[in-house]
Design a protein around this motif. Sequence first.
Motif, PDB file in Angstrom:
ATOM      1  N   MET A 294       4.878  -0.483  -9.413  1.00 36.84           N
ATOM      2  CA  MET A 294       4.297  -0.595  -8.061  1.00 36.84           C
ATOM      3  C   MET A 294       4.560  -2.422  -8.182  1.00 36.84           C
ATOM      4  O   MET A 294       4.703  -2.660  -7.249  1.00 36.84           O
ATOM      5  N   PHE A 295       4.712  -2.824  -8.893  1.00 42.88           N
ATOM      6  CA  PHE A 295       5.056  -4.203  -9.358  1.00 42.88           C
ATOM      7  C   PHE A 295       7.086  -4.765  -8.464  1.00 42.88           C
ATOM      8  O   PHE A 295       6.676  -5.060  -7.527  1.00 42.88           O
ATOM      9  N   PHE A 296       7.343  -3.860  -8.948  1.00 40.32           N
ATOM     10  CA  PHE A 296       8.657  -3.863  -8.664  1.00 40.32           C
ATOM     11  C   PHE A 296       8.977  -3.257  -6.858  1.00 40.32           C
ATOM     12  O   PHE A 296       9.744  -4.098  -6.023  1.00 40.32           O
ATOM     13  N   PHE A 297       8.817  -2.285  -6.615  1.00 43.91           N
ATOM     14  CA  PHE A 297       8.758  -1.499  -5.626  1.00 43.91           C
ATOM     15  C   PHE A 297       8.075  -2.082  -4.075  1.00 43.91           C
ATOM     16  O   PHE A 297       8.035  -2.585  -3.206  1.00 43.91           O
ATOM     17  N   THR A 298       6.789  -3.467  -4.361  1.00 43.39           N
ATOM     18  CA  THR A 298       6.380  -4.244  -3.731  1.00 43.39           C
ATOM     19  C   THR A 298       6.708  -5.430  -3.231  1.00 43.39           C
ATOM     20  O   THR A 298       7.035  -6.156  -2.189  1.00 43.39           O
ATOM     21  N   ILE A 299       8.281  -5.604  -4.476  1.00 40.81           N
ATOM     22  CA  ILE A 299       8.969  -6.522  -4.014  1.00 40.81           C
ATOM     23  C   ILE A 299       9.966  -6.568  -3.610  1.00 40.81           C
ATOM     24  O   ILE A 299      10.260  -6.934  -2.853  1.00 40.81           O
ATOM     25  N   VAL A 300      10.642  -5.456  -3.767  1.00 42.20           N
ATOM     26  CA  VAL A 300      11.998  -5.371  -3.333  1.00 42.20           C
ATOM     27  C   VAL A 300      10.722  -4.579  -1.586  1.00 42.20           C
ATOM     28  O   VAL A 300      11.965  -5.386  -0.665  1.00 42.20           O
TER      29      VAL A 300
ATOM     30  N   MET B 252       0.801  -1.205   0.046  1.00 40.97           N
ATOM     31  CA  MET B 252       0.028  -0.109   0.171  1.00 40.97           C
ATOM     32  C   MET B 252       0.924   1.255  -0.306  1.00 40.97           C
ATOM     33  O   MET B 252       0.428   2.331  -0.836  1.00 40.97           O
ATOM     34  N   SER B 253       1.705   1.440   0.915  1.00 40.68           N
ATOM     35  CA  SER B 253       3.214   2.131   1.540  1.00 40.68           C
ATOM     36  C   SER B 253       3.264   2.696  -0.645  1.00 40.68           C
ATOM     37  O   SER B 253       3.849   3.113  -0.740  1.00 40.68           O
ATOM     38  N   TYR B 254       4.751   2.032   0.409  1.00 38.14           N
ATOM     39  CA  TYR B 254       5.832   1.863  -1.286  1.00 38.14           C
ATOM     40  C   TYR B 254       4.537   1.755  -2.592  1.00 38.14           C
ATOM     41  O   TYR B 254       5.284   2.173  -3.180  1.00 38.14           O
ATOM     42  N   GLY B 255       4.370   0.308  -2.345  1.00 32.56           N
ATOM     43  CA  GLY B 255       4.306   0.107  -3.749  1.00 32.56           C
ATOM     44  C   GLY B 255       2.581   1.322  -4.907  1.00 32.56           C
ATOM     45  O   GLY B 255       3.021   1.823  -5.865  1.00 32.56           O
ATOM     46  N   ASP B 256       2.174   1.504  -3.827  1.00 31.85           N
ATOM     47  CA  ASP B 256       1.036   2.024  -4.521  1.00 31.85           C
ATOM     48  C   ASP B 256       1.449   3.585  -4.584  1.00 31.85           C
ATOM     49  O   ASP B 256       1.014   4.491  -5.218  1.00 31.85           O
TER      50      ASP B 256
ATOM     51  N   LYS C 193     -10.993   5.781  -7.176  1.00 32.63           N
ATOM     52  CA  LYS C 193     -11.103   6.524  -6.438  1.00 32.63           C
ATOM     53  C   LYS C 193     -10.079   6.407  -5.207  1.00 32.63           C
ATOM     54  O   LYS C 193     -10.828   7.085  -3.925  1.00 32.63           O
ATOM     55  N   GLY C 194      -9.305   6.435  -5.635  1.00 33.76           N
ATOM     56  CA  GLY C 194      -8.635   6.323  -4.017  1.00 33.76           C
ATOM     57  C   GLY C 194      -8.593   4.572  -3.265  1.00 33.76           C
ATOM     58  O   GLY C 194      -8.358   4.620  -1.974  1.00 33.76           O
ATOM     59  N   ALA C 195      -9.639   3.704  -3.336  1.00 36.75           N
ATOM     60  CA  ALA C 195      -9.788   2.328  -2.019  1.00 36.75           C
ATOM     61  C   ALA C 195      -8.941   1.672  -2.910  1.00 36.75           C
ATOM     62  O   ALA C 195      -8.789   0.560  -1.963  1.00 36.75           O
ATOM     63  N   ASP C 196      -7.632   1.510  -3.850  1.00 37.86           N
ATOM     64  CA  ASP C 196      -6.820   0.666  -3.665  1.00 37.86           C
ATOM     65  C   ASP C 196      -6.049   0.975  -2.804  1.00 37.86           C
ATOM     66  O   ASP C 196      -5.301   0.196  -1.893  1.00 37.86           O
ATOM     67  N   ASN C 197      -6.558   2.207  -1.844  1.00 34.54           N
ATOM     68  CA  ASN C 197      -5.261   1.806   0.082  1.00 34.54           C
ATOM     69  C   ASN C 197      -6.259   1.547   0.137  1.00 34.54           C
ATOM     70  O   ASN C 197      -5.174   0.500   1.877  1.00 34.54           O
TER      71      ASN C 197
END
Length: 206
Positions: free
Chosen positions: A147-153, A113-117, A187-191
């Motif tokens: 998103m994909f990269f930072f979620t993995i890292v 949520m934080s780094y990826g999104d 609309k921001g619900a991805d958080n």
Amino acid sequence: LCVYSYVAILLLISEKVLKKHPFISRKFLHIMVGNIFFILPLFEHAWVMSFIAAAPFILLTFLFSPYSPLKTVTATSAAGHGLGLVYYSISWTILAYVFFDKPWVISIGIVAMSYGDGFASLIGNIYGRHTYKIFQDTKSIEGSIAMFFFTIVMGVVALVYYGQRINLPVIAGVALVATIIEAITPKGADNLTVSLSSALLYYAIA
């Protein structure tokens, strides 16, 4: 106290140091709040982590949102989706309560949520050249890759921090699903959806 102090420092930086750049300020806050996963071991009880450390931010972020009856909107809170930070707080509260005894699972949800999104939005807005639109929200391929990269890292960082076994195919699978969910959630619900789905998926398949 550590959580409130840390968030207060981030808010101070966001509103004072970065106030001329509200979008950057909001993304800085969005990403850096994710570092809370490092202090999860300080909590001894689920109710403390979820209802004292996390839940109060639901009300606080709502009061600083465009929907607040107090009309206390700041440049930082106005720079993104209206209830984005509220969803952020709700997801952390749920994860803290459900997975209290598995902080690495909470961490997977938090970093997605934080780094990826956060980096998806930041890089997508700055460098996004190849865009696509789903449910009226414009996304970019560059942002989705970020998103994909930072979620993995950061998923690997979180698991190493908690001494968990690193299974890259599993982490990559979680990151891929998180990226897809981020792309299709409006609309921001991805958080809310990204963090919960990432944590639940990792818990189910790890």
